[in-house]
Design an enzyme around this catalytic site. Sequence first.
Site, short mmCIF file in Angstrom:
data_model
loop_
_atom_site.label_atom_id
_atom_site.label_comp_id
_atom_site.label_asym_id
_atom_site.label_seq_id
_atom_site.Cartn_x
_atom_site.Cartn_y
_atom_site.Cartn_z
N VAL A 194 -46.78 36.05 -15.87
CA VAL A 194 -45.44 35.48 -15.69
C VAL A 194 -45.57 33.96 -15.72
O VAL A 194 -46.40 33.39 -15.01
CB VAL A 194 -44.79 35.95 -14.37
N HIS A 214 -35.63 32.84 -12.28
CA HIS A 214 -36.05 34.17 -12.74
C HIS A 214 -37.50 34.46 -12.37
O HIS A 214 -37.83 35.55 -11.89
CB HIS A 214 -35.85 34.25 -14.27
N PHE A 220 -44.81 41.64 -22.25
CA PHE A 220 -44.30 40.27 -22.21
C PHE A 220 -45.52 39.32 -22.18
O PHE A 220 -46.46 39.55 -21.43
CB PHE A 220 -43.47 40.08 -20.94
N1 INI Z 1 -41.84 39.31 -17.67
C1 INI Z 1 -43.14 38.95 -17.69
O1 INI Z 1 -44.02 39.84 -17.64
N2 INI Z 1 -43.50 37.65 -17.77
C2 INI Z 1 -42.57 36.65 -17.82
O2 INI Z 1 -42.99 35.46 -17.91
C3 INI Z 1 -41.21 37.00 -17.80
N3 INI Z 1 -40.20 35.97 -17.89
O3 INI Z 1 -40.53 34.79 -17.88
O4 INI Z 1 -39.00 36.26 -17.93
C4 INI Z 1 -40.86 38.36 -17.72
N4 INI Z 1 -39.56 38.76 -17.68
C5 INI Z 1 -39.17 40.11 -18.00
C6 INI Z 1 -39.17 41.00 -16.78
O5 INI Z 1 -40.48 41.29 -16.35
C7 INI Z 1 -38.49 42.33 -17.12
O6 INI Z 1 -39.19 42.98 -18.13
C8 INI Z 1 -37.02 42.15 -17.56
O7 INI Z 1 -36.31 41.38 -16.62
C9 INI Z 1 -36.32 43.52 -17.75
O8 INI Z 1 -36.35 44.28 -16.53
#
Ligand code: INI
Length: 155
Positions: A81, A88, A22
């Site tokens: 993140v 979230h 991500f």
């Molecule tokens: N994961 C991240 O690493 N960074 C982010 O900014 C982020 N946002 O913004 O949603 C994010 N979400 C995904 C999360 O880490 C999980 O992979 C997902 O919820 C599935 O379990």
Amino acid sequence: MRTVEGSLVVRDERFCIVASRFNETLVDRLVAGALDVLHRHGADDSQLHLVRVPGAFELPLAVQKLAATRQYDGIIALGVVIRGATPHFDYVCAQAAAGLQRASLEAGVPVGFGLLTCDTIEQVMERAGTKAGNKGADAALTTIEMVSLLRQIEA
Ligand code: INI
């Protein structure tokens, strides 16, 4: 008085970088910073593994499983993140941070915390190789020091 502290020299230790996909282009700057530090402090590629996970929320489980293999002296967790319009962000950050700390303590393996938790992309850029340094590099350096410190404590 005897002072015990870790050195910043890598000898035969093995490290694993665990990086989330991500925000990958930003996370890759942290990975580059961590690799640069590991190489400059003595590691070669045969001592390094890179593991990718989908997002920051998945970092703790991967780190826990990797630590349990006892293959690595230190693990460096990297991710980005960025706050959005909903809560979230808070859940992902809190669980990732707590899970990484728990995985480290349960396994007794140093885990570098290279997870950026920022409000804006600009804040990330500042911490991923520009004016506020590179938090991936910082996490790698801390991990090197902690690996060395644990070796001395356990010796
Ligand atoms: N994961 C991240 O690493 N960074 C982010 O900014 C982020 N946002 O913004 O949603 C994010 N979400 C995904 C999360 O880490 C999980 O992979 C997902 O919820 C599935 O379990």
